[in-house]
Design a protein around this motif. Structure first.
Motif, PDB file in Angstrom:
ATOM      1  N   VAL A 465      40.621  29.876  48.291  1.00 10.54           N
ATOM      2  CA  VAL A 465      41.861  29.412  48.927  1.00 10.54           C
ATOM      3  C   VAL A 465      42.623  30.564  49.568  1.00 10.54           C
ATOM      4  O   VAL A 465      43.138  30.448  50.695  1.00 10.54           O
ATOM      5  N   ASP A 466      42.720  31.707  48.884  1.00 12.87           N
ATOM      6  CA  ASP A 466      43.492  32.842  49.403  1.00 12.87           C
ATOM      7  C   ASP A 466      42.941  33.323  50.745  1.00 12.87           C
ATOM      8  O   ASP A 466      43.712  33.619  51.670  1.00 12.87           O
ATOM      9  N   PHE A 467      41.621  33.402  50.846  1.00 16.86           N
ATOM     10  CA  PHE A 467      40.986  33.856  52.086  1.00 16.86           C
ATOM     11  C   PHE A 467      41.283  32.891  53.227  1.00 16.86           C
ATOM     12  O   PHE A 467      41.670  33.312  54.328  1.00 16.86           O
ATOM     13  N   ASN A 468      41.072  31.609  52.981  1.00 17.86           N
ATOM     14  CA  ASN A 468      41.260  30.612  54.033  1.00 17.86           C
ATOM     15  C   ASN A 468      42.723  30.474  54.447  1.00 17.86           C
ATOM     16  O   ASN A 468      43.023  30.299  55.632  1.00 17.86           O
ATOM     17  N   THR A 469      43.626  30.550  53.472  1.00 18.43           N
ATOM     18  CA  THR A 469      45.057  30.458  53.795  1.00 18.43           C
ATOM     19  C   THR A 469      45.466  31.599  54.722  1.00 18.43           C
ATOM     20  O   THR A 469      46.174  31.398  55.722  1.00 18.43           O
ATOM     21  N   TYR A 470      44.981  32.808  54.396  1.00 18.87           N
ATOM     22  CA  TYR A 470      45.336  33.971  55.222  1.00 18.87           C
ATOM     23  C   TYR A 470      44.756  33.851  56.631  1.00 18.87           C
ATOM     24  O   TYR A 470      45.479  33.992  57.629  1.00 18.87           O
TER      25      TYR A 470
END
Length: 495
Positions: A465-470
């Motif tokens: 999630v962190d990668f995609n959100t960024y």
């Protein structure tokens, strides 16, 4: 075509088969099944990474020094040799991959024919081609194809003749197999234990131990020659860390678990158990014992890695198909009225190939080229429209770097998914410590002018999630969608 070969093919008298005829048939079958995939941009993303690593080697950079991937160097050597000899040719890479599949199947035939009839051995070899070429992303050239060829050849050498020079040759080949795919060290170790045990059981213990020593010498000679270029260049630490330490760290990754391998391991173990219990397979046969030991070693490697992708099974097929073929040959013969159905099923097995033949013909009619896929079409659009190529980031279709004669922005970006595998960063000599930090460095410091993604798919695994959100937020703020080519999304930086 030779009339003797034609005669044998028209009226199959299996006892008259020779190795030349078998090889001819296997090459024809392998090329026919795999031919339409010679023109695809990629079948599995790993193959694209191997091509990039091979090209980097051709350009004068040893593996792991400019680009990085989690495979031993002999995998990349195959691609480097093909690129050096034939240039940037998808056709050459895939054609010699088909020849490699045929040779693996030929050695499988050679092992089988010393254990069962020529008829059974022949059909085992045919199905070996099928299973190495169909049912998933197996039509490209994978590291498993290369490593399995060396291992099957090694096993054939020690079933062919039992003397020191053949064991030494086998050791060389086993070393090449391990330096192509590290998990093959497990079946190598199991083979060593088997020959050690057999040596002390036999009347000629001294001779058997001597053969085992020669096998070990051959094995370490290959490892030594593989390490030599790194030693001469002063990069032996990179060699050690990238080949031996990094895979251990990878197997302990957050998405890997031994429990996930149980369906595969349990099924194979059950099949072997049934064969031995009902005496469909002779466990007293030395060749069957060797095959079983190899299968056990490969299964242990799957459990240790905690993951089984479809292409991992390429390593297993030659060794498990022989006992399966022997067992099936002992079942009641198929009645003549069902043989037509069986022939039709055999014809339908390469359905993936038939569909791909249709795809390349359709692509040629629409676009004037048999070569197809976004990994080819997207770079063609970028070049044709004068977009930035030197500062480019492929989050998908990264074979595009090769087509455009460019390199990934950082070592972890060689394979896009490696950006998220921060447990591997220390072995890449990467100054960033986390995957998100690496992604921010690419986007905010390198600031690629052109970025390529894929429609209908998150840039990174949906669990990350962190990668995609960024990346989603950054693209929305700093990039605009320039074009959509097939499923390829081409973004241009705003400032």
């Amino acid at each position: 075509m030779n009339t003797a070969v034609l005669k044998k093919l028209r009226s199959p008298r299996y006892q008259d088969l020779d190795w030349k005829t078998v090889l001819f048939v296997l090459v024809i079958v392998a090329v026919f099944i795999r031919f339409p995939f010679f023109f695809r941009d990629y079948v599995d993303r790993d193959e694209s990474t191997f091509i990039l690593m091979g090209q980097s080697w051709v350009n004068g950079n040893l593996p792991y020094t400019q680009l990085w991937d989690l495979k031993p160097p002999i995998t990349f050597l195959y691609f480097a040799i093909i690129i050096k000899l034939f240039g940037k040719s998808f056709f050459a890479i895939r054609f010699f991959g088909a020849i490699m599949v045929a040779l693996t199947s030929l050695f499988t035939y050679g092992i089988a024919v010393r254990t069962t009839s020529k008829k059974v051995a022949f059909w085992v070899a045919i199905f070996c081609v099928f299973f190495q070429s169909l049912f998933g992303s197996l039509q490209g050239v994978m590291s498993e194809h290369i490593g399995t060829l060396f291992f099957v050849a090694a096993l054939y050498a020690i079933t062919y003749k039992i003397d020191a020079k053949w064991f030494f040759t086998s050791g060389l080949l086993l070393g090449l197999s391990v330096m192509t795919k590290l998990n093959m060290a497990y079946p190598v170790f199991c083979l060593g234990l088997y020959f050690l045990w057999e040596g002390f059981q036999a009347d000629h213990a001294l001779k058997n131990i001597k053969n085992l020593v020669f096998m070990g010498i051959g094995f370490f000679v290959t490892i030594g020659f593989t390490a030599l270029p790194y030693y001469l260049q002063g990069d032996i630490q990179i060699f050690w860390e990238s080949i031996f330490e990094a895979p251990l760290a990878y197997s302990e990754g957050k998405f890997h678990s031994p429990w996930r391998t149980l369906p595969y391991v349990g099924t194979i173990a059950l099949l072997l158990g049934i064969g031995f219990y009902f005496r469909l397979i002779d466990r007293r046969s030395k060749n069957i014992q060797l095959l079983t030991i190899v299968v056990v070693g490969i299964l242990i490697s799957y459990v240790q890695s905690g993951k089984v992708n479809g292409h991992y099974l390429i390593q297993l097929y030659p060794f498990i198909l022989i006992p399966v073929g022997i067992a099936m040959a002992k079942l009641p013969p198929i009645k003549s009225k069902y043989r037509t159905v069986l022939i039709m099923l055999l014809i339908l097995i390469p359905m993936e190939s038939y569909l791909e033949y249709g795809n390349i013909i359709s692509n040629n009619i629409k676009k004037g080229s048999f070569y197809n896929g976004e990994g080819i079409d997207v770079p063609k659009y970028i070049e044709g429209n004068g977009l930035e190529t030197k500062n480019i980031f492929f989050t998908e279709y990264h074979i595009g770097y090769w087509v455009l004669d460019e390199i990934p922005p950082t070592k972890p970006a060689t394979h896009p998914s490696n950006i998220t595998r921060e447990e591997l960063f220390p072995f890449m000599d990467n100054p960033r410590k986390t995957g998100v930090e690496e992604l921010k460095y690419i986007m905010e410091v390198i600031r690629p002018k052109t970025l390529v993604a894929r429609s209908g798919k998150k840039i990174f695994d949906k669990k990350l999630v962190d990668f995609n959100t960024y990346i989603d937020g950054y693209l929305e703020k700093h990039y605009k969608l320039k074009a959509t080519v097939g499923r390829g999304l081409i973004y241009q930086r705003l400032e």
